[in-house]
Design an enzyme around this catalytic site. Sequence first.
Site, PDB file in Angstrom:
ATOM      1  N   ASP A  18       0.824  -1.203   0.000  1.00 34.68           N
ATOM      2  CA  ASP A  18       0.000   0.000   0.000  1.00 34.68           C
ATOM      3  C   ASP A  18       0.858   1.253   0.000  1.00 34.68           C
ATOM      4  O   ASP A  18       2.073   1.198   0.144  1.00 34.68           O
ATOM      5  CB  ASP A  18      -0.944   0.004   1.213  1.00 34.68           C
ATOM      6  CG  ASP A  18      -0.262  -0.469   2.492  1.00 34.68           C
ATOM      7  OD1 ASP A  18       0.949  -0.235   2.643  1.00 34.68           O
ATOM      8  OD2 ASP A  18      -0.934  -1.068   3.346  1.00 34.68           O
ATOM      9  N   ASN A  41      -7.606  -3.666  14.434  1.00 31.86           N
ATOM     10  CA  ASN A  41      -8.992  -3.954  14.050  1.00 31.86           C
ATOM     11  C   ASN A  41      -9.081  -5.058  13.000  1.00 31.86           C
ATOM     12  O   ASN A  41     -10.131  -5.280  12.400  1.00 31.86           O
ATOM     13  CB  ASN A  41      -9.688  -2.681  13.558  1.00 31.86           C
ATOM     14  CG  ASN A  41      -9.067  -2.097  12.300  1.00 31.86           C
ATOM     15  OD1 ASN A  41      -8.090  -2.627  11.777  1.00 31.86           O
ATOM     16  ND2 ASN A  41      -9.619  -0.993  11.821  1.00 31.86           N
ATOM     17  N   HIS A  54      -7.352  -5.218  10.145  1.00 35.62           N
ATOM     18  CA  HIS A  54      -7.112  -4.851   8.747  1.00 35.62           C
ATOM     19  C   HIS A  54      -5.757  -5.366   8.277  1.00 35.62           C
ATOM     20  O   HIS A  54      -4.813  -5.498   9.059  1.00 35.62           O
ATOM     21  CB  HIS A  54      -7.235  -3.336   8.541  1.00 35.62           C
ATOM     22  CG  HIS A  54      -6.060  -2.534   9.016  1.00 35.62           C
ATOM     23  ND1 HIS A  54      -6.088  -1.793  10.170  1.00 35.62           N
ATOM     24  CD2 HIS A  54      -4.831  -2.339   8.482  1.00 35.62           C
ATOM     25  CE1 HIS A  54      -4.927  -1.179  10.331  1.00 35.62           C
ATOM     26  NE2 HIS A  54      -4.143  -1.499   9.327  1.00 35.62           N
ATOM     27  N   GLU A  59      -9.821  -1.859   5.338  1.00 37.83           N
ATOM     28  CA  GLU A  59     -10.494  -1.617   6.604  1.00 37.83           C
ATOM     29  C   GLU A  59     -11.724  -2.523   6.736  1.00 37.83           C
ATOM     30  O   GLU A  59     -12.167  -3.133   5.761  1.00 37.83           O
ATOM     31  CB  GLU A  59     -10.907  -0.142   6.685  1.00 37.83           C
ATOM     32  CG  GLU A  59      -9.745   0.846   6.621  1.00 37.83           C
ATOM     33  CD  GLU A  59      -8.921   0.897   7.894  1.00 37.83           C
ATOM     34  OE1 GLU A  59      -9.141   0.067   8.798  1.00 37.83           O
ATOM     35  OE2 GLU A  59      -8.045   1.775   7.995  1.00 37.83           O
TER      36      GLU A  59
END
Length: 253
Positions: A65, A133, A135, A140
């Site tokens: 990314d 979380n 990801h 997300e």
Amino acid sequence: MDIIIRADAQEVGKEAAAIMAPFIKQGRTIGLATGSSPLTTYRELIRMYESGELTFKTIQAFLLDEYVGLARDDKNSYFRTIRDEFTAHVDFVDANVHSPDSTDPDPYHAAALYEQKIIDTGVAIQLLGVGVNGHIGFNEPTSALQGPTKVQALHPQTIKDNARFFNDCIENVPTHAMTQGLGTITRAENIIMVATGEAKADAIHRIVEGPLTALCPGSVLQLHADVTIVVDEAAASKLEHADYYRTMERIRL
């Protein structure tokens, strides 16, 4: 899915590097991740290069990314981060380290081009970290489980977590990134995820033992045929079947 539990972050890095090394020796394409968890893996790969065990001269690498709007040489870009933490310390050729064109005025077009480049080249082994979380990359919660490389608005928790790289100022963190999609990531032939620290324990539990759900993007790894997750004791602390995973590693043929 193979679960390997090690004592600490250093041992996690050694294990992950040992898994990646055969692919590097074969000249295969690798996928690289940023973040704190992969750092000990990179340090071990650097050690192996310095000892003459590995060379990266012909290796192609794809980054997961990149922040939208940050130039490659920006100190907070992921290309720069990977270079500073890993590729500049071995004999990687800069031109062989690929990342999305984050300064393209049309990031959606840049994402599509990056997706095609990954399809054309292929990735033999993808190194992943994981967010608190669940990801992976910048996928997300609620991301499409089979989605392609995309432009992603960052979750407030992710922005908060990454503020430490931007002088602890949330306002300085970019709001969007280009990321390989979950479908892109899971096209890799092999996947290795590393996670360390108690803060990652809940995410690891959900990825390994929870239901397959877009609310925990990392759970998509349950569908992949060749995944190894390497964690330290702290990150493994919420795994309900940790003893079973230790036994399976011990008796593996």
